[in-house]
Design a protein around this motif. Sequence first.
Motif, PDB file in Angstrom:
ATOM      1  N   UNK A  12     -23.832  21.346 -35.884  1.00 29.42           N
ATOM      2  CA  UNK A  12     -23.129  20.156 -36.362  1.00 29.42           C
ATOM      3  C   UNK A  12     -21.621  20.332 -36.225  1.00 29.42           C
ATOM      4  N   UNK A  13     -21.145  21.547 -36.511  1.00 27.73           N
ATOM      5  CA  UNK A  13     -19.706  21.803 -36.391  1.00 27.73           C
ATOM      6  C   UNK A  13     -19.234  21.638 -34.948  1.00 27.73           C
ATOM      7  N   UNK A  14     -20.023  22.144 -34.021  1.00 29.45           N
ATOM      8  CA  UNK A  14     -19.659  22.000 -32.605  1.00 29.45           C
ATOM      9  C   UNK A  14     -19.641  20.522 -32.205  1.00 29.45           C
ATOM     10  N   UNK A  15     -20.579  19.752 -32.744  1.00 29.30           N
ATOM     11  CA  UNK A  15     -20.598  18.312 -32.444  1.00 29.30           C
ATOM     12  C   UNK A  15     -19.338  17.632 -32.984  1.00 29.30           C
ATOM     13  N   UNK A  16     -18.947  18.011 -34.203  1.00 26.74           N
ATOM     14  CA  UNK A  16     -17.720  17.441 -34.774  1.00 26.74           C
ATOM     15  C   UNK A  16     -16.514  17.832 -33.926  1.00 26.74           C
ATOM     16  N   UNK A  17     -16.503  19.094 -33.497  1.00 28.50           N
ATOM     17  CA  UNK A  17     -15.370  19.575 -32.701  1.00 28.50           C
ATOM     18  C   UNK A  17     -15.313  18.840 -31.363  1.00 28.50           C
ATOM     19  N   UNK A  18     -16.452  18.648 -30.742  1.00 28.08           N
ATOM     20  CA  UNK A  18     -16.459  17.897 -29.487  1.00 28.08           C
ATOM     21  C   UNK A  18     -15.973  16.468 -29.700  1.00 28.08           C
ATOM     22  N   UNK A  19     -16.314  15.900 -30.857  1.00 25.46           N
ATOM     23  CA  UNK A  19     -15.890  14.526 -31.180  1.00 25.46           C
ATOM     24  C   UNK A  19     -14.367  14.426 -31.287  1.00 25.46           C
ATOM     25  N   UNK A  20     -13.740  15.392 -31.980  1.00 26.06           N
ATOM     26  CA  UNK A  20     -12.279  15.318 -32.116  1.00 26.06           C
ATOM     27  C   UNK A  20     -11.587  15.633 -30.779  1.00 26.06           C
ATOM     28  N   UNK A  21     -12.181  16.534 -30.004  1.00 24.83           N
ATOM     29  CA  UNK A  21     -11.588  16.843 -28.696  1.00 24.83           C
ATOM     30  C   UNK A  21     -11.687  15.640 -27.759  1.00 24.83           C
ATOM     31  N   UNK A  22     -12.818  14.921 -27.807  1.00 25.24           N
ATOM     32  CA  UNK A  22     -12.969  13.715 -26.990  1.00 25.24           C
ATOM     33  C   UNK A  22     -11.940  12.655 -27.420  1.00 25.24           C
ATOM     34  N   UNK A  23     -11.801  12.496 -28.725  1.00 21.79           N
ATOM     35  CA  UNK A  23     -10.813  11.534 -29.256  1.00 21.79           C
ATOM     36  C   UNK A  23      -9.416  11.861 -28.722  1.00 21.79           C
ATOM     37  N   UNK A  24      -9.070  13.161 -28.777  1.00 15.98           N
ATOM     38  CA  UNK A  24      -7.742  13.574 -28.302  1.00 15.98           C
ATOM     39  C   UNK A  24      -7.602  13.397 -26.789  1.00 15.98           C
ATOM     40  N   UNK A  25      -8.627  13.817 -26.067  1.00 13.76           N
ATOM     41  CA  UNK A  25      -8.551  13.747 -24.602  1.00 13.76           C
ATOM     42  C   UNK A  25      -8.463  12.307 -24.110  1.00 13.76           C
ATOM     43  N   UNK A  26      -9.195  11.401 -24.768  1.00 21.31           N
ATOM     44  CA  UNK A  26      -9.163  10.001 -24.350  1.00 21.31           C
ATOM     45  C   UNK A  26      -7.756   9.411 -24.487  1.00 21.31           C
ATOM     46  N   UNK A  27      -6.958  10.008 -25.352  1.00 19.59           N
ATOM     47  CA  UNK A  27      -5.593   9.513 -25.604  1.00 19.59           C
ATOM     48  C   UNK A  27      -4.512  10.373 -24.938  1.00 19.59           C
TER      49      UNK A  27
END
Length: 115
Positions: free
Chosen positions: A3-18
């Motif tokens: 779950x932690x890795x999923x959360x981390x991927x979510x924040x990294x995707x958010x950052x990368x998209x911007x």
Amino acid sequence: MSDLQKLQERVLRFRDERDWKQFHNPKDLAISLLAEAAELLDEFKWKDEKQIAQHLRENKESVSDEVMDVLYNTLLIAADLDIDISKEFERKMQSNEAKYPIEKSSGNNKKYTEI
Ligand SMILES: [Mg+2]
């Protein structure tokens, strides 16, 4: 994937998209983490225990927002510094257990250097 890795991927995707990684370095992420922790602290500032309980009943979402902002920054820093959160959290908890053995720490709020 944890779950932690999923959360981390979510924040990294958010950052990368911007395209924000260019603005992130360990110092500024640490500043951001501290600023968000201060926003969390501000939720409770000048309130006594009763007022805090009321504030939490009436403002759970805004308090939760600040806790999540702290987590968001923590996940980003860990990713950028290549810190394996699950592994390092377990290592740190084992360190805490060694510092605060149950038989000396149960019901005791003293720092490990004083027990
Ligand atoms: Mg915030």
